[in-house]
Design a protein around this motif. Structure first.
Motif, PDB file in Angstrom:
ATOM      1  N   THR A  10       0.728  -1.098  -0.012  1.00  0.00           N
ATOM      2  CA  THR A  10      -0.207  -0.101   0.139  1.00  0.00           C
ATOM      3  C   THR A  10       0.961   1.227  -0.020  1.00  0.00           C
ATOM      4  OG1 THR A  10       0.013  -0.126   2.476  1.00  0.00           O
ATOM      5  CG2 THR A  10      -1.845  -1.035   1.147  1.00  0.00           C
ATOM      6  N   ASN A  14      -1.449   8.926  -3.507  1.00  0.00           N
ATOM      7  CA  ASN A  14      -1.507   8.881  -4.846  1.00  0.00           C
ATOM      8  C   ASN A  14      -0.567   9.700  -5.626  1.00  0.00           C
ATOM      9  OD1 ASN A  14      -2.329   7.928  -7.455  1.00  0.00           O
ATOM     10  ND2 ASN A  14      -4.102   9.521  -7.642  1.00  0.00           N
ATOM     11  N   ILE A  19       4.267   5.427  -5.437  1.00  0.00           N
ATOM     12  CA  ILE A  19       3.839   4.216  -6.088  1.00  0.00           C
ATOM     13  C   ILE A  19       4.931   3.255  -6.753  1.00  0.00           C
ATOM     14  CG2 ILE A  19       2.417   3.526  -8.122  1.00  0.00           C
ATOM     15  CD1 ILE A  19       0.617   5.833  -7.472  1.00  0.00           C
ATOM     16  N   VAL A  48      -4.035  -2.035  -9.480  1.00  0.00           N
ATOM     17  CA  VAL A  48      -4.172  -0.823  -8.356  1.00  0.00           C
ATOM     18  C   VAL A  48      -5.506  -0.509  -8.094  1.00  0.00           C
ATOM     19  CG1 VAL A  48      -2.065   0.120  -9.090  1.00  0.00           C
ATOM     20  CG2 VAL A  48      -4.136   0.881 -10.382  1.00  0.00           C
ATOM     21  N   ASP A  51      -8.427   4.547  -6.500  1.00  0.00           N
ATOM     22  CA  ASP A  51      -7.760   5.636  -6.121  1.00  0.00           C
ATOM     23  C   ASP A  51      -6.264   5.926  -6.331  1.00  0.00           C
ATOM     24  OD1 ASP A  51      -6.788   3.710  -4.457  1.00  0.00           O
ATOM     25  OD2 ASP A  51      -7.776   4.250  -2.638  1.00  0.00           O
ATOM     26  N   LEU A  52      -5.586   4.875  -7.288  1.00  0.00           N
ATOM     27  CA  LEU A  52      -4.410   5.065  -7.845  1.00  0.00           C
ATOM     28  C   LEU A  52      -4.170   5.415  -9.156  1.00  0.00           C
ATOM     29  CD1 LEU A  52      -2.491   2.501  -5.247  1.00  0.00           C
ATOM     30  CD2 LEU A  52      -2.660   4.886  -4.894  1.00  0.00           C
ATOM     31  N   ASP A  53      -3.855   6.531  -9.695  1.00  0.00           N
ATOM     32  CA  ASP A  53      -3.755   6.646 -11.041  1.00  0.00           C
ATOM     33  C   ASP A  53      -2.570   7.710 -11.438  1.00  0.00           C
ATOM     34  OD1 ASP A  53      -4.758   9.122  -9.971  1.00  0.00           O
ATOM     35  OD2 ASP A  53      -6.607   9.274 -11.410  1.00  0.00           O
ATOM     36  N   LEU A  86      -5.791   2.506  -1.698  1.00  0.00           N
ATOM     37  CA  LEU A  86      -4.416   2.787  -1.991  1.00  0.00           C
ATOM     38  C   LEU A  86      -3.310   1.335  -2.075  1.00  0.00           C
ATOM     39  CD1 LEU A  86      -4.204   5.759   0.500  1.00  0.00           C
ATOM     40  CD2 LEU A  86      -4.456   5.875  -2.006  1.00  0.00           C
ATOM     41  N   ILE A  88      -1.686  -1.709  -4.016  1.00  0.00           N
ATOM     42  CA  ILE A  88      -0.967  -2.295  -5.530  1.00  0.00           C
ATOM     43  C   ILE A  88      -0.781  -3.664  -5.251  1.00  0.00           C
ATOM     44  CG2 ILE A  88       1.198  -2.130  -6.710  1.00  0.00           C
ATOM     45  CD1 ILE A  88       1.432   0.695  -5.546  1.00  0.00           C
TER      46      ILE A  88
END
Length: 120
Positions: A10, A14, A19, A48, A51-53, A86, A88
């Motif tokens: 995690t 973001n 990341i 992901v 909320d992760l971009d 959050l 991965i």
């Protein structure tokens, strides 16, 4: 034998740098504990949460020696209500002689709660 090796981590925000950093830490641990060489890997899939971009977590592999030609792909997880935010996740498909029950699936940070059965 072809095996799947799983892992997850995690991040707190973001942000692209975090990341990639947390994904790299996860992959280094997964590769080391399972003695994986890039030439043994068929493919790597990262997912992901929605909320992760900020970036692709697969970018971390390009920072690892010998991983230039390993096929990688990123995708979004299904947005299940109440799921870990959050987050991965990674699935590495690898050719190995390690028995399935001896594979080390790696979970870092808040992602440890995803597989409490793997705690040692």
């Amino acid at each position: 034998m072809i095996r799947g090796v799983r892992g997850a981590t995690t991040v707190e925000r973001n942000e692209a740098e975090e990341i990639v950093l947390k994904s790299k830490e996860l992959m280094e641990d997964l590769v080391t504990k399972n003695k994986i060489l890039p030439e043994q890997v068929a493919s790597v899939y990262f997912s992901v949460t929605e909320d992760l971009d900020a970036t692709f977590p697969a970018k971390c592999l390009r920072q690892l020696q010998g991983w230039t030609h390993v096929p990688v792909m990123c995708m979004k997880e299904i947005p299940v209500p109440g799921s870990l935010p959050l987050c991965i996740r990674v699935m590495v498909t690898v050719e190995t002689d390690i028995p399935q029950d001896a594979i080390h699936h790696i979970y870092h940070h808040q992602a440890k709660q995803l597989r409490p059965d793997l705690k040692k």
